[in-house]
Design a protein around this motif. Sequence first.
Motif, short mmCIF file in Angstrom:
data_model
loop_
_atom_site.label_atom_id
_atom_site.label_comp_id
_atom_site.label_asym_id
_atom_site.label_seq_id
_atom_site.Cartn_x
_atom_site.Cartn_y
_atom_site.Cartn_z
N LYS A 37 57.44 -21.01 -3.62
CA LYS A 37 56.31 -20.65 -4.48
C LYS A 37 56.51 -19.27 -5.09
CE LYS A 37 54.31 -24.40 -3.09
NZ LYS A 37 54.34 -25.60 -3.96
N ARG A 38 56.00 -19.12 -6.33
CA ARG A 38 56.01 -17.82 -7.00
C ARG A 38 54.62 -17.21 -6.91
NH1 ARG A 38 57.37 -16.49 -12.35
NH2 ARG A 38 58.74 -14.81 -11.65
N VAL A 39 54.57 -15.95 -6.52
CA VAL A 39 53.30 -15.23 -6.35
C VAL A 39 53.35 -13.95 -7.17
CG1 VAL A 39 51.78 -14.04 -4.72
CG2 VAL A 39 52.92 -16.16 -4.03
N LEU A 40 52.29 -13.70 -7.94
CA LEU A 40 52.15 -12.44 -8.66
C LEU A 40 51.24 -11.53 -7.86
CD1 LEU A 40 52.43 -10.58 -11.17
CD2 LEU A 40 50.42 -11.76 -12.11
N ASP A 41 51.75 -10.35 -7.49
CA ASP A 41 50.92 -9.30 -6.90
C ASP A 41 50.58 -8.35 -8.03
OD1 ASP A 41 49.64 -7.37 -5.45
OD2 ASP A 41 51.32 -6.91 -4.11
N ALA A 42 49.42 -8.55 -8.64
CA ALA A 42 49.00 -7.78 -9.81
C ALA A 42 48.38 -6.46 -9.37
CB ALA A 42 47.98 -8.58 -10.63
N GLY A 43 48.95 -5.35 -9.85
CA GLY A 43 48.50 -4.05 -9.39
C GLY A 43 48.95 -3.82 -7.96
N CYS A 44 50.23 -3.99 -7.71
CA CYS A 44 50.77 -4.06 -6.36
C CYS A 44 50.73 -2.75 -5.59
CB CYS A 44 52.21 -4.56 -6.41
SG CYS A 44 53.36 -3.42 -7.25
N GLY A 45 50.60 -1.61 -6.29
CA GLY A 45 50.65 -0.34 -5.59
C GLY A 45 51.96 -0.17 -4.85
N THR A 46 51.87 0.12 -3.55
CA THR A 46 53.09 0.33 -2.77
C THR A 46 53.60 -0.96 -2.11
OG1 THR A 46 51.73 1.03 -0.88
CG2 THR A 46 52.58 2.75 -2.33
N GLY A 47 53.00 -2.10 -2.46
CA GLY A 47 53.61 -3.39 -2.13
C GLY A 47 53.34 -3.99 -0.77
N ALA A 48 52.32 -3.54 -0.07
CA ALA A 48 52.07 -4.07 1.28
C ALA A 48 51.75 -5.56 1.24
CB ALA A 48 50.92 -3.31 1.95
N LEU A 49 50.92 -5.99 0.30
CA LEU A 49 50.59 -7.41 0.21
C LEU A 49 51.80 -8.23 -0.23
CD1 LEU A 49 47.31 -8.94 -1.11
CD2 LEU A 49 49.49 -9.90 -1.87
N ALA A 50 52.56 -7.69 -1.17
CA ALA A 50 53.75 -8.39 -1.66
C ALA A 50 54.72 -8.67 -0.52
CB ALA A 50 54.43 -7.56 -2.75
N VAL A 51 54.92 -7.71 0.35
CA VAL A 51 55.86 -7.87 1.46
C VAL A 51 55.37 -8.97 2.40
CG1 VAL A 51 56.76 -6.76 3.54
CG2 VAL A 51 56.82 -5.56 1.36
N GLU A 52 54.07 -8.98 2.70
CA GLU A 52 53.53 -10.00 3.60
C GLU A 52 53.67 -11.40 3.01
OE1 GLU A 52 52.60 -9.71 6.72
OE2 GLU A 52 53.11 -7.58 6.61
N ALA A 53 53.45 -11.53 1.70
CA ALA A 53 53.62 -12.83 1.06
C ALA A 53 55.09 -13.27 1.09
CB ALA A 53 53.11 -12.78 -0.38
N ALA A 54 55.99 -12.32 0.89
CA ALA A 54 57.41 -12.63 0.93
C ALA A 54 57.85 -13.08 2.32
CB ALA A 54 58.23 -11.43 0.48
N ARG A 55 57.25 -12.51 3.34
CA ARG A 55 57.59 -12.92 4.70
C ARG A 55 57.22 -14.38 4.96
NH1 ARG A 55 55.45 -7.39 7.70
NH2 ARG A 55 57.38 -6.19 7.41
N ARG A 56 56.33 -14.93 4.14
CA ARG A 56 56.00 -16.35 4.26
C ARG A 56 56.93 -17.21 3.40
NH1 ARG A 56 49.35 -16.42 3.89
NH2 ARG A 56 48.98 -14.65 5.31
N GLY A 57 57.90 -16.58 2.76
CA GLY A 57 58.90 -17.31 1.99
C GLY A 57 58.73 -17.27 0.50
N ALA A 58 57.71 -16.55 0.00
CA ALA A 58 57.43 -16.55 -1.44
C ALA A 58 58.42 -15.70 -2.22
CB ALA A 58 56.02 -16.03 -1.69
N GLU A 59 58.57 -16.08 -3.49
CA GLU A 59 59.22 -15.21 -4.47
C GLU A 59 58.08 -14.43 -5.13
OE1 GLU A 59 61.28 -15.32 -8.88
OE2 GLU A 59 61.21 -17.17 -7.69
N VAL A 60 58.00 -13.14 -4.83
CA VAL A 60 56.88 -12.32 -5.27
C VAL A 60 57.29 -11.41 -6.41
CG1 VAL A 60 55.08 -10.69 -4.57
CG2 VAL A 60 55.98 -12.33 -2.91
N VAL A 61 56.53 -11.45 -7.47
CA VAL A 61 56.67 -10.51 -8.57
C VAL A 61 55.57 -9.48 -8.40
CG1 VAL A 61 56.64 -10.20 -11.07
CG2 VAL A 61 57.65 -12.26 -10.09
N ALA A 62 55.95 -8.25 -8.09
CA ALA A 62 55.00 -7.17 -7.82
C ALA A 62 54.98 -6.22 -9.01
CB ALA A 62 55.39 -6.44 -6.54
N VAL A 63 53.82 -6.08 -9.65
CA VAL A 63 53.71 -5.31 -10.90
C VAL A 63 52.66 -4.23 -10.75
CG1 VAL A 63 53.30 -5.43 -13.38
CG2 VAL A 63 54.31 -7.39 -12.19
N ASP A 64 53.00 -3.03 -11.23
CA ASP A 64 52.02 -1.93 -11.23
C ASP A 64 52.33 -1.01 -12.41
OD1 ASP A 64 49.94 -0.86 -8.95
OD2 ASP A 64 50.68 0.77 -10.19
N ILE A 65 51.30 -0.27 -12.85
CA ILE A 65 51.49 0.63 -13.98
C ILE A 65 52.07 1.98 -13.57
CG2 ILE A 65 49.69 -0.40 -15.39
CD1 ILE A 65 47.79 1.76 -14.46
#
Length: 233
Positions: free
Chosen positions: A63-91
């Motif tokens: 699965k592909r997951v967008l972490d919109a406004g990812c900041g320092t990526g804590a949520l993105a990392v947790e989603a990736a640990r479940r096997g996701a391909e995470v696109v983490a984006v922040d300004i």
Amino acid sequence: MTSASYQARRGELETYFDRTAVKAWERLTSDAPVSGIRATVRAGRDAMRGQLLSWLPPDLRGKRVLDAGCGTGALAVEAARRGAEVVAVDISPTLVALGQERAAGQHGAGHVSFHVGDMLDPAFGRFDHVVGMDCLIHYKPADVLRALDGLAARTERSILFTFAPRSAFLMAFLTVGRLVPRGDRSPAIVPVAEATLRRLVSGHPTMAGWHPVRTHRVASGFYTSQALELVRR
């Protein structure tokens, strides 16, 4: 398409998160000791992140997951640990760089790619799930709806996002905040009633098929935020 008000607010947020408050956010999102007020914000953000993650499938392989406004990526990392391909984006380039540093070797079976840019950029492609934690709380309801509409067009299963729930306490808090000198303020949040958001989503023709499902509010000292799950049916 984004509006002029969205672009103007996005510029303010970029300045705030990449320059004015970057050190404070670096500390807040770490394990370093913080003041009592910031400790309540940290606890609230941890609880909200946990809630949003609980609404995602436990197995995200393929699965592909967008972490919109990812900041320092804590949520993105947790989603990736479940096997996701995470696109983490922040300004904020600074926060994205910090996220890349912290995520190195921590993403388990999945993968996180960090990007500096606009979370609404269609160039990031399509997703199974989108998560936007506290990235839309600074925008007017009309701009929030435009953002959700754009994301919905590229999302297959669910959009999880947070908003600032309108309440007497929050409105009073914002009024006091206006007494702080402008140069010391963070960009103002825009409270909105849950019923208003539900009505906007349900009445928008291009979001037909998307339905609000679960909702959850976190109130921790100086942190108040409410999550809403939109599901495609």
